[in-house]
Design a protein around this motif. Structure first.
Motif, PDB file in Angstrom:
ATOM      1  N   THR A 157      -8.563  -7.868  -0.982  1.00 45.41           N
ATOM      2  CA  THR A 157      -7.964  -7.461   0.289  1.00 45.41           C
ATOM      3  C   THR A 157      -9.082  -7.248   1.306  1.00 45.41           C
ATOM      4  O   THR A 157     -10.266  -7.297   0.976  1.00 45.41           O
ATOM      5  CB  THR A 157      -7.145  -6.164   0.157  1.00 45.41           C
ATOM      6  OG1 THR A 157      -8.029  -5.028   0.163  1.00 45.41           O
ATOM      7  CG2 THR A 157      -6.322  -6.158  -1.122  1.00 45.41           C
ATOM      8  N   LYS A 183      -9.695  -4.480   2.539  1.00 45.14           N
ATOM      9  CA  LYS A 183     -10.140  -3.098   2.407  1.00 45.14           C
ATOM     10  C   LYS A 183     -10.494  -2.744   0.969  1.00 45.14           C
ATOM     11  O   LYS A 183     -10.458  -1.576   0.582  1.00 45.14           O
ATOM     12  CB  LYS A 183      -9.066  -2.139   2.928  1.00 45.14           C
ATOM     13  CG  LYS A 183      -8.860  -2.215   4.427  1.00 45.14           C
ATOM     14  CD  LYS A 183      -7.869  -1.166   4.910  1.00 45.14           C
ATOM     15  CE  LYS A 183      -7.685  -1.230   6.416  1.00 45.14           C
ATOM     16  NZ  LYS A 183      -6.710  -0.226   6.910  1.00 45.14           N
ATOM     17  N   SER A 200      -4.852  -2.296   0.761  1.00 44.98           N
ATOM     18  CA  SER A 200      -4.447  -2.916   2.016  1.00 44.98           C
ATOM     19  C   SER A 200      -3.323  -3.897   1.748  1.00 44.98           C
ATOM     20  O   SER A 200      -3.180  -4.430   0.643  1.00 44.98           O
ATOM     21  CB  SER A 200      -5.626  -3.642   2.674  1.00 44.98           C
ATOM     22  OG  SER A 200      -5.209  -4.452   3.756  1.00 44.98           O
ATOM     23  N   ASN A 201      -2.527  -4.186   2.773  1.00 47.57           N
ATOM     24  CA  ASN A 201      -1.459  -5.176   2.650  1.00 47.57           C
ATOM     25  C   ASN A 201      -1.910  -6.573   3.031  1.00 47.57           C
ATOM     26  O   ASN A 201      -1.119  -7.516   2.928  1.00 47.57           O
ATOM     27  CB  ASN A 201      -0.265  -4.767   3.518  1.00 47.57           C
ATOM     28  CG  ASN A 201       0.486  -3.581   2.943  1.00 47.57           C
ATOM     29  OD1 ASN A 201       0.494  -3.366   1.733  1.00 47.57           O
ATOM     30  ND2 ASN A 201       1.111  -2.803   3.804  1.00 47.57           N
ATOM     31  N   THR A 202      -3.141  -6.717   3.493  1.00 42.84           N
ATOM     32  CA  THR A 202      -3.682  -8.043   3.788  1.00 42.84           C
ATOM     33  C   THR A 202      -4.328  -8.586   2.525  1.00 42.84           C
ATOM     34  O   THR A 202      -5.437  -8.191   2.165  1.00 42.84           O
ATOM     35  CB  THR A 202      -4.698  -7.980   4.936  1.00 42.84           C
ATOM     36  OG1 THR A 202      -4.064  -7.460   6.106  1.00 42.84           O
ATOM     37  CG2 THR A 202      -5.242  -9.368   5.249  1.00 42.84           C
ATOM     38  N   SER A 239       0.810  -1.215   0.000  1.00 42.38           N
ATOM     39  CA  SER A 239       0.000   0.000   0.000  1.00 42.38           C
ATOM     40  C   SER A 239       0.844   1.266   0.000  1.00 42.38           C
ATOM     41  O   SER A 239       0.305   2.356  -0.220  1.00 42.38           O
ATOM     42  CB  SER A 239      -0.934   0.002   1.208  1.00 42.38           C
ATOM     43  OG  SER A 239      -0.197  -0.111   2.415  1.00 42.38           O
TER      44      SER A 239
END
Length: 731
Positions: A219, A221, A201-203, A194
């Motif tokens: 993600t 987000k 998001s990094n997830t 990100s």
């Protein structure tokens, strides 16, 4: 001097050759410069760097350091496409001149790869990629043999892999809980997050490649699309009809349409969970939304999807069973009333082969739940395969574990099954896993660490280490590891060790006794090979043991979550007669009641690592830090106010053979990464030095344990990792 460095060893395919650098771990002062050479290249060499500047001429280059300390990554690519990188440590002048240098030591990472989260085979079908909670496994697709493990030391953004997708060119997209990584066929990696892209998001929860070569990215987000032209497009409830930005699963149909499974999201305005369900984005970018109110979808927590060959769609939900939507938009819901799926079972993965569907189940809190379900749609035939006893392995079990995270059918019609306790496969999906000759287990918990949460490490008397792991009564255990690959786990009920809790929180040993702390008391192994345990509180500050320290004269210190306890007795037959002496913040100068580590000094005193605690009157964290109880019973307290300690949450202590004290700290105050924690050295002369991710090769600032490996190195346990650091003296 201590040398700290990551060792990168990358595998290359085809006619690729490994490149090597000289120096292997460059150290340079800020604003300085250093010459770097690369060997093993073919043809022209291209140099690049992520910070500072590099000027290359063939195999030789000069690196010009930036004005800030930290780590710079220099990359060399030769004319045959071979890629290698070297980390350059940029340090302040005093660190280069006289402090701990960082130019020779190798870091080796041990992780728990038992839990498989995702599975896929390479485009050429030769490699099975297995995502785990401890890294990315590269395996032979024919028999599952492990070829290599990729971790953060190889350039992954995180060791927790959540999803995988091939790129169409024998490369791999890797979704982690800390960003997206593209691993090319030549083993070069590119990280997307990100901060350097438009990723919301990094997830990264799900990946799917379209026919154009672009990649859809789910993600927590929002939904992102990254085209082959390197352009980004983001979808969320604010700019599209997607019912939630919490995207969980993706699947592409034959018409170029994208199915999107989502979870409800929390709406700050209404303070309620809204949205979620199933969305369809067709090739013309028109939306259709399905949820529990406007369709037959039984619930809005969609966790798995599969498109069959006749226009139907399978959708697994978290709380509400399994649903099938046929090509006529008719819905059938399967629950415990009309299928083997029990209440609480969650279909985490769905794969199909013609009219045969396989469902991998996990369970919402039920040890007896989960399993593998087989369904033949034409005949409405159902079968379920489960491990009979969760705790005991049996050759007759069709599964190695009932909690299934991932399923994948390869081109050879093998069904790969990723579970919480290893990887297995069914050799021929035309036969059931009930036939022992038709299944093979590749990685069981007994062949590795039993849990990813590492609480304690301590050297044994044979050149190995003891490792304590686990977070509750039924997870983790005690492991003895003798490098390079000999493991033995001591689990309650599955070994000679008896006790009431698998999770090990503390380990200590002397010439005759191995002491083991648990969350419900402590255990000890005497020189006659017998295990003893006690859970009766007869004077200890608490039965939740956090650390143990003893000596050969019968002195024993026990750290707990509510204070420090001391007793002097026989190590062989410790008698519990309320003779413990307890120290707390109320009756001593101890700065915190949670004791994380204990260490004798060289003069008979005691170093004590403590944590800060929440003061309800002040409504903030107070106390904690490093305490030194001198041999004359006087106390000296160190904290971040009166010393260079980056935090008052001290986790671990180690005294090296130079008399220098090494201090592990953690960041629990919500500060940003790179601040508030790290590895601290207090020299015997009273000089302080702090190492973190910005000025050293540490992969993380949260240090949970430090120990000597018995061969002159240190073991640093950091957030689910054990890191062994080789210690060499400079010539």
């Amino acid at each position: 001097m201590l040398k700290l460095l990551y060792l990168f060893v990358l595998c290359f395919s085809g006619q690729a050759f490994a490149l090597s650098f000289e120096p292997a771990a460059p150290l340079v002062e800020v604003n300085g410069q250093i010459a770097i050479s690369v060997q093993g290249t073919q043809g022209e060499v291209i140099w690049s760097v992520n910070k500072g500047r590099v000027e290359g001429n063939g195999n030789l280059a000069t690196f010009f350091a930036p004005s800030e300390d930290g780590i710079a990554t220099v990359v060399a690519i030769d004319g045959s496409g071979n890629v290698e990188k070297v980390r350059v440590t940029v340090a302040k002048g005093e660190e280069v001149a006289g402090g701990v240098s960082l130019d020779n030591t190798q870091w080796k990472l041990f992780t728990n790869t038992t839990e498989i989260t995702s599975l896929i085979t390479s485009d050429d079908g030769n490699t099975l990629w297995a995502g785990t909670t401890g890294g990315l496994e590269q395996r032979n697709a024919n028999g599952g043999q492990l070829i290599r493990l990729f971790t953060i030391l190889d350039g992954l953004s995180a060791n927790t892999i959540l999803t995988l997708q091939t790129d169409g060119n024998n490369g791999l997209w890797v979704g982690t809980n800390n960003g997206l990584v593209h691993l090319k066929e030549n083993n070069s990696l590119t990280e997307y997050n990100s901060s350097n892209t438009l990723l919301p998001s990094n997830t990264i929860t799900s990946l799917y490649r379209d026919i154009m070569g672009g990649i859809w990215i789910g993600t927590n987000k929002g939904l992102a699309y990254f085209s082959v032209n390197q352009t980004w497009q983001i979808y969320n409830p604010s700019n599209s009809q997607i019912p939630s930005d919490n995207v969980r699963v993706l699947s592409l149909d034959n018409q170029g349409g994208l199915w999107i499974g989502t979870y409800p999201y929390y709406d700050v305005t209404s303070r309620t969970w809204i949205g979620g369900g199933l969305a369809y984005l067709n090739a013309n970018r028109a939306w259709t939304i399905y949820n529990s109110e406007n369709s037959g979808l039984p619930g809005n927590y969609v966790v798995s999807l599969n498109i069959d060959g006749i226009g139907g769609l399978w959708a697994g939900t978290r709380y509400s069973g399994l649903a099938y939507k046929n090509s006529a938009n008719q819905w059938i819901v399967y629950t415990s009333e009309n299928s083997p799926i029990r209440t609480g079972d969650m279909p985490t993965s769905i794969v199909s082969n013609g009219n045969t569907i396989w469902f991998g189940l996990s369970s919402e809190g039920l040890i007896s739940g989960g399993g593998l379900v087989l369904h033949a749609k034409e005949t409405n035939y159902w079968d379920i395969f489960r491990k009979e006893n969760y705790y005991i392995d049996s050759p007759s079990d069709p599964l190695i574990n009932n909690f299934i995270n991932a399923l994948f059918i390869d081109a050879e019609k093998r069904l790969w099954i990723g579970t919480r306790k290893g990887l297995m496969y069914i050799k021929n999906i035309s036969q059931t896993p009930s036939n022992p000759n038709n299944r093979a287990a590749l990685s069981l918990a007994k062949n590795a660490l039993p849990d990813s949460q590492i609480n304690s490490i301590f050297p044994d008397n044979s050149g190995g280490i003891w490792v304590g792991s686990g977070e509750n009564q039924t997870t983790g255990g005690l492991t003895n590891f003798l490098p390079p690959s000999n493991w033995k786990n001591y689990l309650v009920g599955e070994s000679e060790r008896e006790g009431v809790a698998d999770a090990i929180t503390a380990i200590h040993s002397n010439e005759s006794t191995l002491w083991v702390g648990t969350i419900f008391g402590f255990e000890w192994l005497t020189s006659n090979g017998l295990w003893h345990y006690s859970t009766i509180n007869t004077g200890l500050a608490s039965n939740t043991i956090t650390t143990i320290l003893g000596n050969n004269s019968g002195e024993l210190w026990v750290g707990t979550n509510t204070g420090l306890s001391y007793i002097h007795s026989s190590n062989e037959e410790l008698d519990y007669d309320n003779r413990w002496i307890n120290f707390t913040i109320d009756n001593s100068e101890l700065p915190g009641n949670r004791i994380n580590s204990l260490l004798y000094d060289q003069e008979g005193g005691l170093w004590i690592a403590t944590s800060s605690y929440f003061d309800h009157e002040q409504q903030q964290k107070v106390g904690g830090g490093l305490a030194h109880k001198l041999s004359n019973s006087q106390w000296v307290i160190y904290n971040k106010t009166n010393s260079p300690l980056p935090t008052n949450d001290i986790t671990s202590l180690y005294l090296d053979n130079q008399g220098d004290l090494w201090i592990g700290t953690v960041n629990i105050s919500g500060q940003v990464t790179g601040d508030g924690a790290g590895l601290v050295k207090l020299s015997s002369q009273g000089a302080w030095q702090v190492f973190n991710t910005l000025n050293s090769g540490l992969p993380d600032n949260d240090i949970h344990n430090i120990t000597d490996d018995g061969q002159g190195g240190y073991g640093l346990e950091q957030q689910f990792l054990i890191i062994i650091v080789a210690h060499q003296e400079k010539d």
